[in-house]
Design a protein around this motif. Structure first.
Motif, PDB file in Angstrom:
ATOM      1  N   GLU A  15      -7.219  -1.646   3.440  1.00  0.00           N
ATOM      2  CA  GLU A  15      -7.680  -0.576   2.555  1.00  0.00           C
ATOM      3  C   GLU A  15      -8.759   0.278   3.211  1.00  0.00           C
ATOM      4  O   GLU A  15      -8.741   1.501   3.093  1.00  0.00           O
ATOM      5  CB  GLU A  15      -8.156  -1.150   1.222  1.00  0.00           C
ATOM      6  CG  GLU A  15      -6.976  -1.633   0.400  1.00  0.00           C
ATOM      7  CD  GLU A  15      -7.358  -1.979  -1.019  1.00  0.00           C
ATOM      8  OE1 GLU A  15      -8.245  -1.313  -1.580  1.00  0.00           O
ATOM      9  OE2 GLU A  15      -6.750  -2.911  -1.553  1.00  0.00           O
ATOM     10  N   ASP A  43      -8.311   4.308   4.286  1.00  0.00           N
ATOM     11  CA  ASP A  43      -9.239   5.357   3.864  1.00  0.00           C
ATOM     12  C   ASP A  43      -9.711   6.173   5.065  1.00  0.00           C
ATOM     13  O   ASP A  43      -9.769   7.405   5.012  1.00  0.00           O
ATOM     14  CB  ASP A  43     -10.440   4.765   3.119  1.00  0.00           C
ATOM     15  CG  ASP A  43     -10.068   4.262   1.734  1.00  0.00           C
ATOM     16  OD1 ASP A  43      -9.003   4.659   1.214  1.00  0.00           O
ATOM     17  OD2 ASP A  43     -10.842   3.456   1.172  1.00  0.00           O
ATOM     18  N   TYR A 103       0.855  -1.185   0.000  1.00  0.00           N
ATOM     19  CA  TYR A 103       0.000   0.000   0.000  1.00  0.00           C
ATOM     20  C   TYR A 103       0.891   1.235   0.000  1.00  0.00           C
ATOM     21  O   TYR A 103       1.835   1.326   0.794  1.00  0.00           O
ATOM     22  CB  TYR A 103      -0.909   0.008   1.232  1.00  0.00           C
ATOM     23  CG  TYR A 103      -1.676  -1.286   1.368  1.00  0.00           C
ATOM     24  CD1 TYR A 103      -2.908  -1.446   0.727  1.00  0.00           C
ATOM     25  CD2 TYR A 103      -1.164  -2.352   2.088  1.00  0.00           C
ATOM     26  CE1 TYR A 103      -3.602  -2.640   0.827  1.00  0.00           C
ATOM     27  CE2 TYR A 103      -1.855  -3.548   2.195  1.00  0.00           C
ATOM     28  CZ  TYR A 103      -3.070  -3.688   1.563  1.00  0.00           C
ATOM     29  OH  TYR A 103      -3.747  -4.875   1.652  1.00  0.00           O
TER      30      TYR A 103
END
Length: 139
Positions: free
Chosen positions: A108, A112, A85
């Motif tokens: 993920e 965010d 990432y």
């Protein structure tokens, strides 16, 4: 295991790690890459050396100093790797949240959320003061 790599032009990454250590204590999960500080060693070599330290099943979160800079662009080559990432725009609230991340979280989704929270910490204090003064004048 979650691995965090802070990467920057110059020594910003090291400074960030040390600053976070003052607040969080142990920062063993954090590795730094300070680009262009070691004569004779390319950024690509630094990245390869760092990534080779991690197990294939590790989740690697790289945070670079600036989007579109040479450090971020070099890491873009790895963006399709599993469990990799890449975030541009290093700041302390984000790094602190990454250090509190649970290995069982969906990375993920967590990223965010963390990015939203980190953005909230970027404030023009002059504008904020003017807005507060305007509200006080209305009372």
């Amino acid at each position: 295991m979650i691995r965090i790599v802070l990467a920057s032009h110059g020594r910003l990454a090291e400074g960030m790690r040390e600053s976070v250590r003052l607040i969080m204590g142990n920062t063993d999960a954090v590795t730094t890459i300070c680009a262009y500080c070691e004569p004779g060693i390319s950024l690509g070599e630094q990245i390869e050396r760092t990534l080779s330290l991690f197990a294939p099943e590790d989740k690697v979160i790289v945070v670079t100093d600036v989007f579109g800079g040479s450090v971020n662009n070099e890491f873009m080559k790895y963006i399709k790797k599993d469990c990799f990432y890449l975030i541009a725009g290093m700041n302390m609230p984000l790094v602190i949240q990454l250090l509190t991340m649970d290995d069982t979280e969906h990375v993920e989704e967590a990223l965010d959320t963390y990015l939203l929270e980190a953005r909230k910490g970027i404030v023009n204090c002059n504008t904020l003061l003017k807005e507060c003064e305007a509200v006080e004048e209305d009372f």
